[in-house]
Design an enzyme around this catalytic site. Sequence first.
Site, PDB file in Angstrom:
ATOM      1  N   ASP A 131      32.227-119.931  38.222  1.00 45.18           N
ATOM      2  CA  ASP A 131      31.808-121.419  38.095  1.00 45.18           C
ATOM      3  C   ASP A 131      32.584-121.928  36.544  1.00 45.18           C
ATOM      4  O   ASP A 131      32.424-123.330  36.694  1.00 45.18           O
ATOM      5  CB  ASP A 131      30.288-121.461  37.738  1.00 45.18           C
ATOM      6  N   GLN A 188      22.456-116.738  48.488  1.00 40.58           N
ATOM      7  CA  GLN A 188      23.696-117.410  49.199  1.00 40.58           C
ATOM      8  C   GLN A 188      24.543-116.520  49.819  1.00 40.58           C
ATOM      9  O   GLN A 188      25.272-116.817  50.982  1.00 40.58           O
ATOM     10  CB  GLN A 188      24.478-117.926  47.992  1.00 40.58           C
ATOM     11  N   ARG A 195      25.999-126.841  46.940  1.00 41.09           N
ATOM     12  CA  ARG A 195      26.275-126.077  45.692  1.00 41.09           C
ATOM     13  C   ARG A 195      27.631-124.966  45.966  1.00 41.09           C
ATOM     14  O   ARG A 195      28.305-125.454  46.943  1.00 41.09           O
ATOM     15  CB  ARG A 195      25.161-124.891  45.648  1.00 41.09           C
ATOM     16  N   ASN A 243      29.943-116.408  36.496  1.00 40.15           N
ATOM     17  CA  ASN A 243      29.611-116.790  37.984  1.00 40.15           C
ATOM     18  C   ASN A 243      28.067-116.004  38.449  1.00 40.15           C
ATOM     19  O   ASN A 243      27.549-115.823  37.349  1.00 40.15           O
ATOM     20  CB  ASN A 243      30.600-115.629  38.859  1.00 40.15           C
ATOM     21  N   LYS A 244      27.908-116.257  39.644  1.00 41.47           N
ATOM     22  CA  LYS A 244      26.247-116.113  39.980  1.00 41.47           C
ATOM     23  C   LYS A 244      25.849-114.887  39.489  1.00 41.47           C
ATOM     24  O   LYS A 244      26.472-113.772  39.325  1.00 41.47           O
ATOM     25  CB  LYS A 244      26.276-115.932  41.589  1.00 41.47           C
TER      26      LYS A 244
HETATM   27  O1  MRU Z   1      24.291-121.471  42.316  1.00 43.80           O
HETATM   28  P1  MRU Z   1      25.357-121.542  43.275  1.00 43.80           P
HETATM   29  O2  MRU Z   1      25.255-121.420  44.615  1.00 43.80           O
HETATM   30  O3  MRU Z   1      26.064-123.046  43.067  1.00 43.80           O
HETATM   31  O4  MRU Z   1      26.623-120.720  42.746  1.00 43.80           O
HETATM   32  C1  MRU Z   1      27.702-120.710  43.196  1.00 43.80           C
HETATM   33  C2  MRU Z   1      28.328-119.424  42.700  1.00 43.80           C
HETATM   34  O5  MRU Z   1      28.029-118.747  41.691  1.00 43.80           O
HETATM   35  C3  MRU Z   1      29.742-119.086  43.321  1.00 43.80           C
HETATM   36  O6  MRU Z   1      30.017-117.743  43.190  1.00 43.80           O
HETATM   37  C4  MRU Z   1      30.923-120.011  42.371  1.00 43.80           C
HETATM   38  O7  MRU Z   1      30.580-121.296  42.400  1.00 43.80           O
HETATM   39  C5  MRU Z   1      31.844-119.533  42.862  1.00 43.80           C
HETATM   40  S1  MRU Z   1      32.647-120.473  44.303  1.00 43.80           S
HETATM   41  C6  MRU Z   1      33.378-121.825  43.788  1.00 43.80           C
END
Ligand code: MRU
Length: 355
Positions: free
Chosen positions: A237, A196, A49, A247-248
């Site tokens: 993202d 995460q 991920r 982003n997350k």
């Molecule tokens: O759902 P995930 O764990 O893939 O989400 C990851 C994130 O949101 C990161 O902050 C994001 O990818 C930025 S790092 C490239």
Amino acid sequence: MNGKYKALWLNEENYLEVIDQQKLPFEYVSKVLKTTDEVVEAIKDMTVRGAGVIGSVAAFGIYTACLEVKNYEELKQKASLIRKSRPTAVNLMWAVDSMMLRLKNSTNLADDAKKFAIELNDAEAKESQKIASYGADIIEDIMTKKNKKTINILTHCNAGWLAVIDEGTALAPIYEAQRRGIDVHVWVDETRPRNQGASLTAWELTQSKVKHTIIADNTGGHLMQIGDVDMVIVGADRVSANGDVANKIGTYLKALASYDNKVPFYVAIPESTFDFDIKDGMKDIPIELRSEDEVKYMRGVDADGVLREVLVTPKDSPAINYGFDVTPARLVTGLITNKGVCKADFEEIKQKFML
Ligand code: MRU
């Protein structure tokens, strides 16, 4: 780099091998992905991920698919399965499309795909180094201006080397600052529902001996109010042409708190995270909706060291699980990119990347 990166690598048999991120921080194990289906499943179930690593795995996924097909037409079908495996991180679509474009006239699909995937990933690793350096300059600057010994940086989710080869995006400047001898301390948002931050970022920082403290997601605002956060750095993202940042989930709330407390809020991204086709990120960036079970259950090890999932809500209560949110450009102090720092603003992004 010969296809060898920290979070993924081509093994001796030339198969893609990845760190199984579902098991961290409890077990460090790797998984070999031998088929397109295995690559797709690993992205979907978040064995791998993080936007950058999803793109990197997708590029090697195209190579993996080439070992299964007879021609480009068949490859297109496999590519479409990889492309659809997760919706928000644009690095995935970018990596698949870049690979497919380069392979269009290939007469030796597997060999060419391997070469192109390595080239794509080597370029990504170089961009991460540049982000490290530009971001560390900002940290240094804040330290000088504030005349402080320790710089407290808050981050959300995981944007280190488990998320982007080969050092990450948001964490890359922190690693570089440490190399420069700057005293950094990181506030690590736990990042519910999948944690995460608590599991992956904290694990990475522990490996590199970077000082850090895990905080519940709701703590950041209070820390800002009492002056304990000097800056925020997050990854992304997808960033639209006007600088809106997906982003997350929870990133937006941190940006709001930063704005209210005049704490600089930076977003670190490689070029592959821009989506220049989207002009209004608030409206048009697709947001992943994941299983409600990720909210209702939590993973961890029990007293016997056995990895388990436990229910933390009433069994029949419904839950909703948006994977990402969009932070409007107006709340972003700057984008730390491989081409330097720029405002999250259409004109500046255009100047740096689209001309
Ligand atoms: O759902 P995930 O764990 O893939 O989400 C990851 C994130 O949101 C990161 O902050 C994001 O990818 C930025 S790092 C490239």
